[in-house]
Scaffold this active site. Sequence first.
Site: not given
Length: 367
Positions: A14, A18-21, A105, A128, A201
């Site tokens: 998913l 963003g940087v994390d995912s 969510c 992420g 989110c």
Amino acid sequence: MFNQDWQDKRIAVLLSGGVDSSVVVYELARLGLHPDCFYIKIGPEEDEAWDCSSEEDLEMSTAVARRYGCRLEVIDCHREYWDQVTRYTMEKVRAGFTPNPDVMCNRLIKFGAFHEKRGHDYDLIATGHYAQTETDGEGRKWLCTSPDPVKDQTDFLAQIYDWQLRKAIFPIGHYVKDEVRQIAEREHLVNARRRDSQGICFLGKINYNDYLRRYLGEQPGPVIELETGRRIGEHRGHWFHTIGQRKGMGFGGGPWFVVKKDVAQNILYVSHGYDPASAYRQHFPIHDFHCLTLPLEEIFKTQSSPFRITFKIRHTPGYLRGSLEPMAEGSYMVHAEAPIHGVAPGQFCVVYDCDHHRCFGSGEITV
């Protein structure tokens, strides 16, 4: 952290933009895995005038998926989000509670509606989130905390179903945020220096009070000093305020703390001072406890009474210590070691073991 079982699995990632995912995709790709990527669309309506960053999110997600040769598909969960999560949020705040839309969510959209639309075709769903999992000697999967106390997101995952947890993987959960940033910069990811999103989110730059005003409007009512009964002002709707709030009150002679709501009379009660005792609670009930891996009664059997725990009532780096006392089925009394500021009905109390390692689940505060 890498699991050998991932090798022969169909994995869906998913992507949020963003940087994390994005680093999740890198982590899987460097292991020779070829996940499919999905961008879940849950933002406001197409003709919405609010300033929303969803277009940029999709552009970032597209660039990252292309970088690693992954297929990207957009999944429209807009209607499900607004029908389920928004309805939940508005019903709760109208009733005087303090809900957490991001918690629902995860349960209803990211691991729920997405699963119904596409996730059922995959063995594992990677996100992420800063969280980890571990499997015990009997093959049971547990949700465990991240080593980054500031970014740990197990509290946002504590309401997902057990079958959702069994399919979930968190490839960056063993990192701290700085390490993820360093990986993104080293790999020259397009969003390496993009700021983290804040708040709910999908809202992006949308003000939360504007979100509430859109659906609930305004309902002016008196603001009363709890100790004296003196009227000090007027609020525009009790749903714009939460128990424990101090900032943004707009009344002179402060500071003022929100300590109570009378929803039926539309009265907001406040206390004056920097540390009013009325803003604290040490014992409070929770109900409808949602267990992630094992029923709490099973876990109770492994400990002597009282059942010692650590817990959170909001998304903060620290964990609180206390004990849990069983009440009626699914209900418990939380006994904190010390009084806690801002305990609000509707918040989720997330319960962990004594070492705040394994997350047992969460229940809704009912005071």
